[in-house]
Design a protein around this motif. Structure first.
Motif, PDB file in Angstrom:
ATOM      1  N   GLY A 118       0.830  -1.253   0.010  1.00  0.00           N
ATOM      2  CA  GLY A 118       0.099   0.066   0.066  1.00  0.00           C
ATOM      3  C   GLY A 118       0.663   1.412   0.128  1.00  0.00           C
TER       4      GLY A 118
ATOM      5  N   ILE B  58      -1.078   4.942  -0.382  1.00  0.00           N
ATOM      6  CA  ILE B  58      -1.125   5.606   0.824  1.00  0.00           C
ATOM      7  C   ILE B  58      -0.541   7.196   0.390  1.00  0.00           C
ATOM      8  CG2 ILE B  58      -0.282   6.119   2.947  1.00  0.00           C
ATOM      9  CD1 ILE B  58      -0.641   2.919   3.414  1.00  0.00           C
ATOM     10  N   TRP B  59       0.511   7.169  -0.204  1.00  0.00           N
ATOM     11  CA  TRP B  59       1.360   8.466  -0.620  1.00  0.00           C
ATOM     12  C   TRP B  59       0.421   9.273  -1.669  1.00  0.00           C
ATOM     13  CZ3 TRP B  59       2.865  10.692  -5.262  1.00  0.00           C
ATOM     14  CH2 TRP B  59       3.721  11.679  -5.196  1.00  0.00           C
TER      15      TRP B  59
ATOM     16  N   GLY C  22      -2.638  10.520   0.625  1.00  0.00           N
ATOM     17  CA  GLY C  22      -2.087  11.720   1.285  1.00  0.00           C
ATOM     18  C   GLY C  22      -1.798  12.993   0.448  1.00  0.00           C
TER      19      GLY C  22
ATOM     20  N   ALA D  62      -2.112  -3.623   3.735  1.00  0.00           N
ATOM     21  CA  ALA D  62      -2.078  -2.130   3.114  1.00  0.00           C
ATOM     22  C   ALA D  62      -3.440  -1.633   3.962  1.00  0.00           C
ATOM     23  CB  ALA D  62      -2.528  -2.351   1.470  1.00  0.00           C
ATOM     24  N   ARG D  63      -4.512  -2.128   4.162  1.00  0.00           N
ATOM     25  CA  ARG D  63      -5.542  -1.499   4.976  1.00  0.00           C
ATOM     26  C   ARG D  63      -4.817  -1.002   6.181  1.00  0.00           C
ATOM     27  NH1 ARG D  63      -8.277  -6.042   2.927  1.00  0.00           N
ATOM     28  NH2 ARG D  63      -9.502  -5.383   1.304  1.00  0.00           N
TER      29      ARG D  63
ATOM     30  N   ASN E 244      -1.815  -0.336   7.202  1.00  0.00           N
ATOM     31  CA  ASN E 244      -0.747   0.625   7.168  1.00  0.00           C
ATOM     32  C   ASN E 244      -1.460   1.968   6.871  1.00  0.00           C
ATOM     33  OD1 ASN E 244       1.185  -1.086   7.382  1.00  0.00           O
ATOM     34  ND2 ASN E 244       1.689  -1.555   5.443  1.00  0.00           N
ATOM     35  N   ALA E 245      -2.499   1.852   5.859  1.00  0.00           N
ATOM     36  CA  ALA E 245      -3.410   3.216   5.723  1.00  0.00           C
ATOM     37  C   ALA E 245      -3.892   3.635   7.167  1.00  0.00           C
ATOM     38  CB  ALA E 245      -4.402   3.052   4.635  1.00  0.00           C
TER      39      ALA E 245
ATOM     40  N   GLN F 111      -2.001   5.558   9.354  1.00  0.00           N
ATOM     41  CA  GLN F 111      -1.731   7.125   9.039  1.00  0.00           C
ATOM     42  C   GLN F 111      -3.286   8.012   8.880  1.00  0.00           C
ATOM     43  OE1 GLN F 111       1.130   7.613   5.838  1.00  0.00           O
ATOM     44  NE2 GLN F 111       1.730   5.406   5.968  1.00  0.00           N
TER      45      GLN F 111
ATOM     46  N   ASP G 164      -7.286   5.379   5.612  1.00  0.00           N
ATOM     47  CA  ASP G 164      -7.815   4.226   5.092  1.00  0.00           C
ATOM     48  C   ASP G 164      -9.177   4.607   4.246  1.00  0.00           C
ATOM     49  OD1 ASP G 164      -7.556   1.447   4.313  1.00  0.00           O
ATOM     50  OD2 ASP G 164      -9.110   1.008   5.802  1.00  0.00           O
TER      51      ASP G 164
ATOM     52  N   ILE H  62      -9.241   5.252   0.409  1.00  0.00           N
ATOM     53  CA  ILE H  62      -8.695   4.439  -0.519  1.00  0.00           C
ATOM     54  C   ILE H  62      -9.593   3.251  -0.715  1.00  0.00           C
ATOM     55  CG2 ILE H  62      -6.831   2.756  -1.192  1.00  0.00           C
ATOM     56  CD1 ILE H  62      -5.025   4.541   0.510  1.00  0.00           C
TER      57      ILE H  62
ATOM     58  N   TRP I 281      -9.777  -0.392  -1.617  1.00  0.00           N
ATOM     59  CA  TRP I 281      -8.942  -1.512  -1.581  1.00  0.00           C
ATOM     60  C   TRP I 281      -9.776  -2.737  -2.257  1.00  0.00           C
ATOM     61  CZ3 TRP I 281      -4.045  -0.139  -0.629  1.00  0.00           C
ATOM     62  CH2 TRP I 281      -3.846   0.837   0.270  1.00  0.00           C
TER      63      TRP I 281
END
Length: 219
Positions: free
Chosen positions: A59, A63-64, A67, A85-86, A88-89, A92, A95, A98, A100
């Motif tokens: 991810g 994520i970048w 953001g 990925a979920r 990690n998002a 930050q 989530d 995005i 997925w």
């Protein structure tokens, strides 16, 4: 978002799903968590819109992008990778930005059109003949008018691989463009480049690797 090369599949090759599930289940984290350098280089000055990230892995690219204000649809074949990925998002706080989705891209593909479609290191040992070309052609079809198609791939093995497998071929940008067969009246190539970067071995020895990049805009 795979650094893994392509070779011709045979009857002993696992399916795409089997290969990537086993790949991600080997360790709790595979990738660095940082977005791909060439993606950042090419997109940091591009105004945000809708984006499709093909092969999103754990991810970092999605994520970048989110953001920076992009509305991202992020796709991978591995549910293990998508779960990471979920997570990690969510860490930050983005989530919800995005979407997925799990797709084996040679069989199913996300619906819709996008201001950006990005395919970073879309190489797979489990791929069937012609699979990457078919997926990238569908990626081009998903680019909205005025949008960008960004394809980054390896151009060669790292310098510290002294005896590379003879059956692995890394496509050149010319080969990728030939496979896409884009109408020059409809598309404009903005970047067609080979880039050498530092790439240390797993043991930490210094080295380099060449990647190639295509940034193509739909008129």
């Amino acid at each position: 978002m795979s650094a893994t090369p392509h070779h011709h599949a045979d009857r002993t090759t696992p399916t795409t799903v089997e290969y990537w599930e086993a790949f991600y289940q080997e360790r709790d984290q595979i990738w660095s968590g940082r977005p791909n350098f060439l993606l950042v280089r090419e997109l940091e000055a591009v105004p945000p819109g809708t984006a499709l990230d093909l092969g999103c892995a754990e991810g970092a690219d999605a994520i970048w992008l989110a953001g920076r204000g992009w509305r991202v649809t992020a796709v991978d074949v591995s549910e293990t990778a998508l779960a990471r990925a979920r997570t990690n998002a969510a860490r930050q706080g983005i989530d919800g930005e995005i979407d997925w989705q799990r797709h084996d891209l040679d069989h199913t593909f996300p619906a819709g059109s996008f201001d950006l479609v990005t395919a970073q290191y879309l190489h797979s040992p489990a791929a069937k003949d012609g699979e990457r070309t078919r997926i990238l052609s569908r990626a081009a079809d998903a680019v909205a008018p005025g949008g960008l198609l960004l394809i980054v791939g390896h151009a060669q093995w790292p310098s510290w691989v002294l005896e590379p497998p003879a059956d692995v071929h890394f496509p050149t940008t010319a080969e990728v463009r030939a496979g896409l067969a884009l109408d020059p009246a409809e598309w404009h190539v903005e970047v067609d480049e080979e880039v050498e970067r530092e790439h240390a071995s797993p043991e930490g020895s210094p080295g380099t690797r060449k990647d190639n990049i295509l940034r193509i805009r739909r008129n």
